[in-house]
Design an enzyme around this catalytic site. Sequence first.
Site, PDB file in Angstrom:
ATOM      1  N   PRO A   9      46.467  44.245  43.185  1.00  0.00           N
ATOM      2  CA  PRO A   9      47.331  45.152  42.448  1.00  0.00           C
ATOM      3  C   PRO A   9      48.146  46.032  43.364  1.00  0.00           C
ATOM      4  CG  PRO A   9      45.001  45.626  42.081  1.00  0.00           C
ATOM      5  CD  PRO A   9      45.107  44.753  43.254  1.00  0.00           C
ATOM      6  N   GLU A  10      49.388  46.167  43.026  1.00  0.00           N
ATOM      7  CA  GLU A  10      50.236  47.139  43.697  1.00  0.00           C
ATOM      8  C   GLU A  10      50.434  48.287  42.709  1.00  0.00           C
ATOM      9  OE1 GLU A  10      53.540  45.310  45.784  1.00  0.00           O
ATOM     10  OE2 GLU A  10      52.582  43.362  45.613  1.00  0.00           O
ATOM     11  N   HIS A  13      30.349  39.214  39.013  1.00  0.00           N
ATOM     12  CA  HIS A  13      31.082  40.252  39.752  1.00  0.00           C
ATOM     13  C   HIS A  13      31.322  41.522  38.949  1.00  0.00           C
ATOM     14  CE1 HIS A  13      31.522  36.928  42.443  1.00  0.00           C
ATOM     15  NE2 HIS A  13      32.306  36.281  41.605  1.00  0.00           N
ATOM     16  N   ARG A  22      61.030  52.848  65.282  1.00  0.00           N
ATOM     17  CA  ARG A  22      60.036  51.842  64.916  1.00  0.00           C
ATOM     18  C   ARG A  22      60.632  50.447  64.993  1.00  0.00           C
ATOM     19  NH1 ARG A  22      55.707  54.082  60.680  1.00  0.00           N
ATOM     20  NH2 ARG A  22      54.971  51.974  61.085  1.00  0.00           N
ATOM     21  N   ARG A  39      36.169  39.711  44.997  1.00  0.00           N
ATOM     22  CA  ARG A  39      36.237  39.721  46.464  1.00  0.00           C
ATOM     23  C   ARG A  39      35.631  40.967  47.090  1.00  0.00           C
ATOM     24  NH1 ARG A  39      42.134  37.768  48.251  1.00  0.00           N
ATOM     25  NH2 ARG A  39      41.140  37.746  50.293  1.00  0.00           N
TER      26      ARG A  39
END
Length: 270
Positions: free
Chosen positions: A2-3, A91, A151, A110
């Site tokens: 998820p973002e 899970h 950068r 995970r």
Amino acid sequence: MPELPEVETTRRGLAPHLLQRAIHGVILRRSELRWPIPAEVAALLPGQRITDVRRRAKYLLLDTDAGSALLHLGMSGSLRVLPGDTPLRAHDHVDISLDNGRLLRFNDPRRFGSLLWQPAGEVHPLLQGLGPEPLEAEFNGDHLFERSRGRRAAVKTFLMDQAVVVGVGNIYAAESLFRAGISPLREAGGISRERYARLATAVKDILGHAITRGGTTLRDFISPDGAPGYFEQELSVYGRDGQPCLSCGRVLKHALIGQRASVWCSHCQR
DNA sequence: CTCTTAACCTGGACGC
DNA sequence: TGCGTCCAGGTTAAGA
């Protein structure tokens, strides 16, 4: 996984079920997530009332008077509010039971996710040093321009640095760079103020729109009500390597940038 | 500081 | 059908 849009979709889905609810109990079936779940979670949450459900970056915070449960979904985590007698699936690591017989269930195959504890009045170390929220006014082209000077990393890597701006992961970095017409390979420190203004606008547009669509559903993401996200249907480059650019028709390029799969149009993105 | 790399872990897709 | 390989939305720690 998820973002920001997926975490925000989760927050919005959970909040009506959790706000002002008292916590009955906490069941930890597996405490070994990204970090061990601290003892305070099970010791202090029961009896507390959830006063707010907030998001900072990709973290969710369940506020109580004693402190906040700090949740991160990692790559594969999800949160659902379910009836108290819902059978367990693989899970299902944590249940937080509520005073109405339902429970908040955290599932994460995970185990890159986390459940941590932030004492009242403190800011957890993981939340310190984060960049601004991308949908807030303090995030803009000037911010990107100033933070990027000196950068040499690729702009895509720079944009995914949570110390620069939070919430932008691999999907939305690719999509935002496409919308802004900037090659993901370009050195962050060499991009003009004007182009960063375009990029900041693109990030806001893409993230804002993805939230209204309920996020992107790929392998693992499910919103708390079980509905899929619909932004996947609108992805321009992510996951489309080898297919034609939606703008110019040329075949999209792909490469690893900063160890992350990246797709872009070398004609539309300079 | 900045940058790169390895590591954490499971499951699904794919090739043979 | 079965097995090996590769890949996945994130983030940190360690080392250069």
